[in-house]
Design a protein around this motif. Structure first.
Motif, PDB file in Angstrom:
ATOM      1  N   PHE A  12       1.103  -1.559  -0.198  1.00 35.13           N
ATOM      2  CA  PHE A  12      -0.228  -0.102   0.472  1.00 35.13           C
ATOM      3  C   PHE A  12       0.939   1.536  -0.056  1.00 35.13           C
ATOM      4  O   PHE A  12       0.255   2.623  -0.611  1.00 35.13           O
ATOM      5  CB  PHE A  12      -1.272  -0.004   1.423  1.00 35.13           C
ATOM      6  CG  PHE A  12      -1.701   1.505   1.688  1.00 35.13           C
ATOM      7  CD1 PHE A  12      -2.923   1.830   0.063  1.00 35.13           C
ATOM      8  CD2 PHE A  12      -1.734   2.765   2.173  1.00 35.13           C
ATOM      9  CE1 PHE A  12      -3.073   2.420   0.245  1.00 35.13           C
ATOM     10  CE2 PHE A  12      -1.810   3.836   2.131  1.00 35.13           C
ATOM     11  CZ  PHE A  12      -3.193   3.573   1.449  1.00 35.13           C
ATOM     12  N   PHE A  15       1.735   1.537  -3.070  1.00 34.09           N
ATOM     13  CA  PHE A  15       1.206   2.114  -4.099  1.00 34.09           C
ATOM     14  C   PHE A  15       0.607   3.374  -4.115  1.00 34.09           C
ATOM     15  O   PHE A  15       0.130   4.660  -5.537  1.00 34.09           O
ATOM     16  CB  PHE A  15      -0.294   1.754  -4.095  1.00 34.09           C
ATOM     17  CG  PHE A  15      -1.623   1.168  -5.069  1.00 34.09           C
ATOM     18  CD1 PHE A  15      -1.363   1.388  -6.042  1.00 34.09           C
ATOM     19  CD2 PHE A  15      -2.609   2.493  -4.755  1.00 34.09           C
ATOM     20  CE1 PHE A  15      -2.491   1.943  -7.088  1.00 34.09           C
ATOM     21  CE2 PHE A  15      -3.448   3.182  -5.743  1.00 34.09           C
ATOM     22  CZ  PHE A  15      -3.746   2.730  -6.633  1.00 34.09           C
ATOM     23  N   TYR A  35      -7.044   0.984  -4.064  1.00 36.32           N
ATOM     24  CA  TYR A  35      -5.579  -0.389  -3.818  1.00 36.32           C
ATOM     25  C   TYR A  35      -6.813  -1.592  -3.026  1.00 36.32           C
ATOM     26  O   TYR A  35      -6.558  -2.530  -4.068  1.00 36.32           O
ATOM     27  CB  TYR A  35      -5.106   0.044  -3.219  1.00 36.32           C
ATOM     28  CG  TYR A  35      -3.803  -1.222  -1.738  1.00 36.32           C
ATOM     29  CD1 TYR A  35      -2.757  -1.045  -3.230  1.00 36.32           C
ATOM     30  CD2 TYR A  35      -4.420  -1.632  -1.065  1.00 36.32           C
ATOM     31  CE1 TYR A  35      -1.658  -1.870  -2.734  1.00 36.32           C
ATOM     32  CE2 TYR A  35      -3.283  -3.026  -0.608  1.00 36.32           C
ATOM     33  CZ  TYR A  35      -2.197  -3.339  -1.255  1.00 36.32           C
ATOM     34  OH  TYR A  35      -1.298  -3.748  -1.034  1.00 36.32           O
ATOM     35  N   GLY A  72      -0.670  -0.927  -9.516  1.00 36.39           N
ATOM     36  CA  GLY A  72      -0.868  -1.604  -8.462  1.00 36.39           C
ATOM     37  C   GLY A  72      -0.445  -2.821  -8.589  1.00 36.39           C
ATOM     38  O   GLY A  72       0.225  -3.722  -7.777  1.00 36.39           O
TER      39      GLY A  72
END
Length: 171
Positions: A12, A15, A35, A72
């Protein structure tokens, strides 16, 4: 059929960094929601060569407009393989949707870079007919094809990659 790779989501934190770089107005909550909805690439049929990458956001591009999309996604693959990325053929045929580097090359060692091998797609609507392309969130917009490659007998490359575009330029 050789099984040589695994798709993963980047962390995360990675991203969020990539997303903020492209969409600085996005809040942490909005980025987390995007995400959480990311889908790993997959083939549509057992005869498909390409793995579809799904757009993490809806977007429209008028002719000449460009967007850079943090997918991602990262890919872990065996050595001597490469993932080549292309626009989905229907989008390329109907709208001349183009990857700005023509073909995206994802090397096997990119997975280990500081950016976790985060795959970005910079695409342009190169329509000559004045068509606007619209892609919904979750729709396939790019496809990746794994190819095995060889090297020359006298190859002596020993450098370790750490970076994305342009990081492996020979000196």
């Amino acid at each position: 059929m050789k099984r040589i790779a695994w798709f993963h989501k980047v962390s995360f934190a990675q991203f969020q960094e990539g997303w903020k770089g492209e969409f600085p107005e996005a809040s942490t909550e909005e980025i987390q929601a995007v995400y959480d909805r990311i889908k790993l690439p997959r083939r549509a049929t057992k005869g498909s060569a390409g793995y579809d990458f799904f757009s993490p956001l809806p977007f429209s591009l008028k002719p000449g407009e460009t967007i850079k999309i943090p997918t991602g996604i990262r890919v872990e693959m065996d050595e001597n393989w490469v993932l080549q990325c292309y626009p989905r053929s229907g989008l390329g045929f109907k709208y001349r949707l183009q990857l700005n580097n023509t073909v995206g090359i994802i090397d096997s060692d990119y997975f280990y870079s500081d950016n976790e091998g985060h795959i970005f797609a910079k695409i342009t609507n190169d329509s000559k007919e004045g068509k606007t392309v619209t892609v919904d969130e979750g729709t396939g917009f790019m496809q990746g094809i794994f190819l095995e490659y060889g090297i020359t007998v006298d190859d002596d490359a020993t450098e370790i990659r750490n970076g994305g575009l342009g990081s492996t330029t020979a000196k």
